[in-house]
Design an enzyme around this catalytic site. Structure first.
Site, PDB file in Angstrom:
ATOM      1  N   HIS A 262      39.350  47.640  46.295  1.00  0.00           N
ATOM      2  CA  HIS A 262      39.284  46.351  46.365  1.00  0.00           C
ATOM      3  C   HIS A 262      40.365  46.215  45.057  1.00  0.00           C
ATOM      4  O   HIS A 262      41.901  45.594  45.155  1.00  0.00           O
ATOM      5  CB  HIS A 262      39.304  45.127  47.121  1.00  0.00           C
TER       6      HIS A 262
ATOM      7  N   GLU B 152      43.731  46.306  43.476  1.00  0.00           N
ATOM      8  CA  GLU B 152      44.315  45.264  42.583  1.00  0.00           C
ATOM      9  C   GLU B 152      43.135  44.875  41.562  1.00  0.00           C
ATOM     10  O   GLU B 152      42.704  44.621  41.872  1.00  0.00           O
ATOM     11  CB  GLU B 152      43.967  43.890  43.381  1.00  0.00           C
TER      12      GLU B 152
ATOM     13  N   HIS C  53      43.580  46.131  54.256  1.00  0.00           N
ATOM     14  CA  HIS C  53      43.861  46.712  53.504  1.00  0.00           C
ATOM     15  C   HIS C  53      44.636  48.371  53.489  1.00  0.00           C
ATOM     16  O   HIS C  53      44.653  48.873  52.567  1.00  0.00           O
ATOM     17  CB  HIS C  53      43.302  46.838  52.136  1.00  0.00           C
TER      18      HIS C  53
HETATM   19 CO    CO Z   1      42.173  41.343  48.901  1.00  0.00          CO
END
Ligand code: CO
Length: 282
Positions: free
Chosen positions: A169, A198, A230
């Site tokens: 993530h 990210e 995701h």
């Molecule tokens: Co997220």
């Protein structure tokens, strides 16, 4: 109902409650609270089912409950889910005295910090739980990074001409765990790479490493507890912005492994080991 019947049914209830007391008291004094982000993706929940199966097997005498930290998801599921706070409050109200909290987080990021605050708040309540322990996330120290690297490689055997790419993530608070994992993976297998949706290493950084290693083919896998939103969109989605599409556009062949870490008993075992270590400390 006549008053006599009310009285006798009241008596019956009281008797039943009395009979039930010793059993309840010996049965579930302790609980395990499993905390996850939560997911709106139905098929991603196989990961949570695997986790619950292993936790129940490891602690057969404890009550096992869940808390989801994604507030927006709580009411969308049927039955509705509880937050970790609500779950702890319910356990305390039921008279449970000791709770072990198993966090299914990958890194000690913002979500995990929230959970730490929650646990500390419940620790201090005068009439509530007398003992509450929190397990660390999957990655939390050098040993855990090494163990996770080994488990990732064991779970993903690859061909000689193929590289492995695990995408997590990402986090502003604890993003450093991803390059750290990259280091431990690399020391075991120079063809294993880590990226983040990210954060760092981002797509461009990963692509640069792949190009530098003349890699033409990768096996793309999520470094996430569940293969949820995701994974399905940012990693494997059909849009040109997904990792799958961007790798292919860059001329790299991609095999996919769409499984959350929670689906693999080896990772659940690592989380459970963290819980055991936390229990020994207190
Ligand atoms: Co997220």
């Amino acid at each position: 109902m006549t008053s006599q019947r009310i009285a006798s049914s009241f008596l019956l209830c009281a008797l039943l409650a009395l009979c039930a007391l010793p059993a309840a008291a010996t049965e579930k004094q302790q609980a395990v609270l499993i905390v996850a982000f939560g997911t709106s993706v139905e098929q991603a929940r196989v990961a949570y089912e695997q986790v619950e199966k292993q936790v129940t097997a490891a602690f057969p005498d404890r009550k096992v409950v869940w808390g989801w930290s994604a507030r927006t998801l709580l009411k969308k599921t049927d039955p509705p889910r509880l937050t970790p706070q609500q779950a702890l409050a319910e356990l305390a109200a039921e008279g449970i005295k000791s709770v072990d909290v198993l966090s299914l987080h990958v890194i000690p990021g913002a979500e995990y910090a929230d959970l730490e605050r929650t646990v500390r708040a419940f620790e201090g309540l005068p009439k509530g739980l007398t003992r509450i322990r929190l397990a660390p996330p999957l990655l939390h120290n050098t040993e855990s990074l090494h163990a996770a690297a080994k488990a990732l490689l064991r779970a993903n055997p690859h061909a000689e001409d193929e590289a492995l790419l695990f995408v997590g993530h990402g986090s502003r608070r604890a993003g450093v765990y991803y390059p750290a994992l990259q280091y431990y993976l690399h020391s075991l297998d120079p063809k294993a790479f880590v990226g983040c949706v990210e954060g760092d290493p981002d797509f461009d950084a990963v692509l640069k490493s792949l190009k530098a290693g003349s890699i033409r083919k990768v096996r793309l896998a999520p470094l996430m507890t569940v293969a949820g939103d995701h994974a399905l969109n940012d990693l494997f989605g059909p849009e040109k912005t997904s990792w799958l599409e961007r790798l292919q556009i860059a001329g790299i062949k991609v095999e996919t492994s769409i499984k959350g870490l929670g689906e693999d008993p080896a990772f659940v075992t690592l989380w459970l080991e963290g819980l055991k270590t936390a229990a020994e400390k207190k």
